[in-house]
Design an enzyme around this catalytic site. Structure first.
Site, short mmCIF file in Angstrom:
data_model
loop_
_atom_site.label_atom_id
_atom_site.label_comp_id
_atom_site.label_asym_id
_atom_site.label_seq_id
_atom_site.Cartn_x
_atom_site.Cartn_y
_atom_site.Cartn_z
N LEU A 29 12.03 107.40 -21.96
CA LEU A 29 11.15 108.24 -22.78
C LEU A 29 11.31 109.72 -22.49
CD1 LEU A 29 7.81 106.20 -22.99
CD2 LEU A 29 9.36 106.76 -24.86
N TYR B 135 4.00 106.73 -17.78
CA TYR B 135 3.97 107.15 -16.37
C TYR B 135 2.55 106.89 -15.92
CZ TYR B 135 4.86 110.28 -12.36
OH TYR B 135 5.04 110.81 -11.10
N THR B 136 2.34 105.82 -15.16
CA THR B 136 0.97 105.36 -14.86
C THR B 136 0.51 105.65 -13.43
OG1 THR B 136 1.83 103.18 -14.33
CG2 THR B 136 1.04 103.50 -16.58
N THR C 263 -5.90 105.88 -22.27
CA THR C 263 -6.68 105.54 -21.08
C THR C 263 -8.13 106.04 -21.13
OG1 THR C 263 -6.82 106.00 -18.70
CG2 THR C 263 -5.69 107.64 -20.02
N TYR D 46 -2.91 112.93 -14.85
CA TYR D 46 -2.57 111.74 -15.64
C TYR D 46 -3.36 111.73 -16.95
CZ TYR D 46 -2.72 106.79 -17.03
OH TYR D 46 -2.67 105.62 -17.74
N LYS E 258 -1.93 111.93 -20.80
CA LYS E 258 -2.20 110.86 -21.78
C LYS E 258 -2.92 111.43 -23.00
CE LYS E 258 -1.52 107.00 -21.48
NZ LYS E 258 -0.31 106.21 -21.90
N TRP F 97 -8.42 100.25 -16.45
CA TRP F 97 -8.32 99.45 -15.21
C TRP F 97 -7.48 98.17 -15.41
CZ3 TRP F 97 -13.48 99.39 -11.98
CH2 TRP F 97 -14.01 100.68 -11.91
N1 LIG Z 1 -2.66 100.62 -15.46
C1 LIG Z 1 -3.88 100.96 -15.85
O1 LIG Z 1 -4.86 100.74 -15.12
C2 LIG Z 1 -4.10 101.60 -17.19
C3 LIG Z 1 -5.39 101.98 -17.55
C4 LIG Z 1 -5.60 102.55 -18.80
C5 LIG Z 1 -4.54 102.73 -19.68
N2 LIG Z 1 -3.29 102.36 -19.29
C6 LIG Z 1 -2.19 102.56 -20.24
O2 LIG Z 1 -1.79 101.28 -20.69
C7 LIG Z 1 -0.38 101.27 -20.93
C8 LIG Z 1 0.29 100.15 -20.15
O3 LIG Z 1 0.09 100.40 -18.76
P1 LIG Z 1 0.66 99.40 -17.65
O4 LIG Z 1 -0.33 99.42 -16.53
O5 LIG Z 1 1.05 98.11 -18.26
O6 LIG Z 1 1.95 100.19 -17.18
P2 LIG Z 1 2.96 99.81 -15.97
O7 LIG Z 1 2.70 98.43 -15.49
O8 LIG Z 1 2.91 100.95 -15.00
O9 LIG Z 1 4.36 99.81 -16.71
C9 LIG Z 1 4.90 101.00 -17.18
C10 LIG Z 1 6.12 100.68 -17.99
O10 LIG Z 1 6.65 101.92 -18.45
C11 LIG Z 1 8.03 101.97 -18.12
N3 LIG Z 1 8.44 103.35 -17.93
C12 LIG Z 1 8.05 104.23 -17.00
N4 LIG Z 1 8.70 105.40 -17.15
C13 LIG Z 1 9.51 105.25 -18.22
C14 LIG Z 1 10.43 106.09 -18.88
N5 LIG Z 1 10.69 107.34 -18.45
N6 LIG Z 1 11.09 105.61 -19.97
C15 LIG Z 1 10.90 104.34 -20.41
N7 LIG Z 1 10.04 103.49 -19.82
C16 LIG Z 1 9.36 103.94 -18.73
C17 LIG Z 1 8.15 101.16 -16.84
O11 LIG Z 1 9.49 100.80 -16.63
P3 LIG Z 1 10.05 100.49 -15.14
O12 LIG Z 1 9.62 99.08 -14.85
O13 LIG Z 1 11.51 100.64 -15.30
O14 LIG Z 1 9.42 101.49 -14.24
C18 LIG Z 1 7.24 99.98 -17.19
O15 LIG Z 1 7.92 99.08 -18.02
C19 LIG Z 1 0.11 102.68 -20.59
O16 LIG Z 1 0.09 103.47 -21.75
C20 LIG Z 1 -0.96 103.20 -19.65
O17 LIG Z 1 -1.03 104.62 -19.64
C21 LIG Z 1 -3.04 101.80 -18.08
#
Ligand SMILES: NC(=O)c1ccc[n+]([C@@H]2O[C@H](COP(=O)([O-])OP(=O)(O)OC[C@H]3O[C@@H](n4cnc5c(N)ncnc54)[C@H](OP(=O)(O)O)[C@@H]3O)[C@@H](O)[C@H]2O)c1
Length: 312
Positions: free
Chosen positions: A38, A62-63, A102, A126, A130, A151
């Protein structure tokens, strides 16, 4: 006709669950980070033009919340600049973009669930990146659905569930903050709710998904609320009752016994995190329920379900 779907982030918590469910809706193309970074606008454009999807689902981000504080430019590139390019390309193709955001876009000053109409005011880098991603998508003119969630946990990846289980094999006592309130949401339920929304839309529009009528921001999180201390206690209660030999649990604990006997509440200040997080970030799903008739289970039921499932 089944739409062509481009999914990013298939190795992530949510992306992996979506990658499992989306083939029911259409032909899925799911490049990993090495195939679609990305931070690389040219690659995004090339992949989009080659794949010509009708539906683009961006589960990549980027989480790393703490790391974003000292790496904001990188977080912005992944969370806002890349999604902007995805959105502009989606607009050119007449595709619908589904993006996730988020609860951390809010400052936590409320004490009742946040609606989509509440003003964002992120407290950390972060959240700022977002929010910038949301704004770039709204300004792109592409048909889009932005689902804000909170979360997230899963049986893979880096998350609170797996951290607590690991710590519980190392320490007899865990101190967990009780002054941040939100809704722990399982990646599996989030993926189910997302596909339920899309399934309904595909049926209603005969696959012509991109439309100004469906564009908008929706909150999509588990029902109910908890603080991190309550979530940690619930995790250990579920772990104690879980079926013997649950494969993901065995791997989460490295096959070691849980020795934690006490979970004690502490404050964010005493815990001393360098990153500001909202004290309250519960999201109201009312708009999602009204618009799509899709509901998510209570966080406690979702957690129980997670400990009943043998699959990773
Ligand atoms: N985690 C939370 O608690 C939370 C809460 C609220 C909202 N969200 C949102 O929900 C969504 C999903 O979150 P998640 O927790 O499932 O995320 P995650 O488990 O951290 O996974 C992130 C994904 O993004 C990929 N990624 C990271 N940098 C990248 C780049 N430069 N180019 C392409 N791909 C890239 C990672 O690939 P690699 O495996 O290669 O690193 C992985 O597949 C995100 O939009 C996040 O902001 C998350």
């Amino acid at each position: 006709m089944k739409p062509a779907i481009l999914l990013t982030g298939k190795t992530g918590q949510l992306g992996a669950e979506l990658n499992r469910l989306l083939p029911k809706l259409g032909e899925v193309i799911a490049p990993d980070r090495s195939e679609l970074d990305l931070r690389d606008p040219e690659t995004i454009r090339r992949v989009m033009r080659d794949a010509k999807p009708q539906l683009v689902i961006n589960a990549a981000a980027y989480t790393a919340v703490d790391a974003s504080e000292t790496d904001e430019a990188n977080a912005l590139a992944v969370n806002a600049e890349g999604p902007q390019v995805l959105a502009l390309e989606a607009k050119k193709l007449g595709a619908l973009l589904v993006h996730f955001s988020t609860d951390y876009v809010f400052d936590g000053s409320k004490d009742t669930p946040y609606a989509e109409s509440d003003s964002p005011n992120p407290l950390n880098a972060y959240g700022r990146t977002k929010l910038a991603g949301e704004e770039a998508i709204r300004n792109s003119g592409a048909s889009h659905l932005i689902f804000r969630t909170s979360w997230i946990y899963a049986t893979i990846g880096r998350n609170f569930l797996l951290t607590i289980l690991r710590l519980a094999t190392e320490r007899e006592e865990l101190k967990i903050v009780d002054d941040q309130i939100g809704a722990p949401t399982s990646a599996r339920d989030l993926a189910k709710a997302t596909t339920a929304v899309l399934n309904g839309m595909i049926a209603r529009t005969s696959g012509q998904l991109a439309s100004p009528k469906v564009t908008g921001t929706y909150h999509m999180a588990a029902a109910g609320q908890a603080n991190w201390y309550e979530f940690a206690k619930a995790i250990l209660e579920e772990a104690a009752r879980a079926p013997q030999g649950l494969p993901w649990l065995t791997s989460a604990t490295n096959g070691r016994p849980i020795i934690a006997r006490r979970v004690l509440p502490t404050s964010t200040q005493a815990f001393g995190s360098p990153t500001h997080r909202p004290a309250y970030s519960v999201l109201s799903n009312a708009r999602l329920i009204e618009g799509f008739g899709v509901t998510l289970a209570d966080w406690r039921a979702q957690l129980h379900e997670c400990f009943s499932s043998s699959s990773q």
